[in-house]
Design a protein around this motif. Structure first.
Motif, PDB file in Angstrom:
ATOM      1  N   UNK A  36       0.835  -1.207   0.000  1.00  0.00           N
ATOM      2  CA  UNK A  36       0.000   0.000   0.000  1.00  0.00           C
ATOM      3  C   UNK A  36       0.868   1.254   0.000  1.00  0.00           C
ATOM      4  N   UNK A  37       1.855   1.280   0.859  1.00  0.00           N
ATOM      5  CA  UNK A  37       2.728   2.452   0.951  1.00  0.00           C
ATOM      6  C   UNK A  37       3.537   2.623  -0.332  1.00  0.00           C
ATOM      7  N   UNK A  54      -7.781  13.611 -10.610  1.00  0.00           N
ATOM      8  CA  UNK A  54      -8.872  12.680 -10.311  1.00  0.00           C
ATOM      9  C   UNK A  54      -8.625  11.291 -10.902  1.00  0.00           C
ATOM     10  N   UNK A  55      -8.087  11.219 -12.103  1.00  0.00           N
ATOM     11  CA  UNK A  55      -7.829   9.918 -12.734  1.00  0.00           C
ATOM     12  C   UNK A  55      -6.765   9.137 -11.963  1.00  0.00           C
ATOM     13  N   UNK A  56      -5.737   9.828 -11.498  1.00  0.00           N
ATOM     14  CA  UNK A  56      -4.681   9.177 -10.725  1.00  0.00           C
ATOM     15  C   UNK A  56      -5.213   8.704  -9.383  1.00  0.00           C
ATOM     16  N   UNK A  57      -6.041   9.528  -8.752  1.00  0.00           N
ATOM     17  CA  UNK A  57      -6.645   9.136  -7.480  1.00  0.00           C
ATOM     18  C   UNK A  57      -7.528   7.903  -7.644  1.00  0.00           C
ATOM     19  N   UNK A  64      -5.031   0.149  -4.452  1.00  0.00           N
ATOM     20  CA  UNK A  64      -5.042  -0.136  -3.012  1.00  0.00           C
ATOM     21  C   UNK A  64      -6.091  -1.173  -2.638  1.00  0.00           C
ATOM     22  N   UNK A  65      -7.272  -1.085  -3.231  1.00  0.00           N
ATOM     23  CA  UNK A  65      -8.322  -2.047  -2.879  1.00  0.00           C
ATOM     24  C   UNK A  65      -8.036  -3.441  -3.430  1.00  0.00           C
ATOM     25  N   UNK A  77      -6.501   0.034   4.888  1.00  0.00           N
ATOM     26  CA  UNK A  77      -6.120   0.268   3.489  1.00  0.00           C
ATOM     27  C   UNK A  77      -7.358   0.603   2.666  1.00  0.00           C
ATOM     28  N   UNK A  78      -8.439  -0.123   2.896  1.00  0.00           N
ATOM     29  CA  UNK A  78      -9.689   0.134   2.171  1.00  0.00           C
ATOM     30  C   UNK A  78     -10.261   1.502   2.535  1.00  0.00           C
TER      31      UNK A  78
END
Length: 105
Positions: A36-37, A54-57, A64-65, A77-78
């Motif tokens: 995750x990190x 926004x696309x990168x996020x 991450x999920x 993490x979720x």
């Protein structure tokens, strides 16, 4: 010796459609937390100015999920991933603090 990753103290400031996510040191002990990190660091390092659009996020959210995890690590993490794409979240500090607490070495 624990791995040191630059991230986790993420502060979000909504400016237009960009979020500013500065990184700070964190220690990860488990494979899930390390992944995750590393994903968070890669997203931040992939931008010239540390601002994620926004696309990168959204991409980081999916990354991450998809990390195999369980228990408290899965929950934190979720929660962090969901906060990245939640328009009602304007401050990632509580999510970052919890990520640091759960993933601390």
């Amino acid at each position: 010796m624990p791995n040191i990753f630059a991230t986790a103290l993420l502060t979000t400031t909504a400016t237009a459609s960009l979020l500013l996510l500065p990184a700070a040191p964190a220690h990860a002990q488990s494979e899930a937390c390390s992944a995750a990190i590393a994903a968070i660091n890669a997203a931040i390092d992939g931008t010239p100015d540390g601002q994620l659009d926004a696309a990168t996020l959204q991409s980081l959210h999916f990354t991450l999920t998809a990390i195999p995890s369980s228990g408290a690590e899965h929950e934190v993490i979720t929660a962090f991933a969901n906060a990245l794409v939640d328009e009602n979240v304007d401050n990632l500090d509580p999510y970052t603090d919890e990520l640091n607490r759960v993933c601390a070495a």
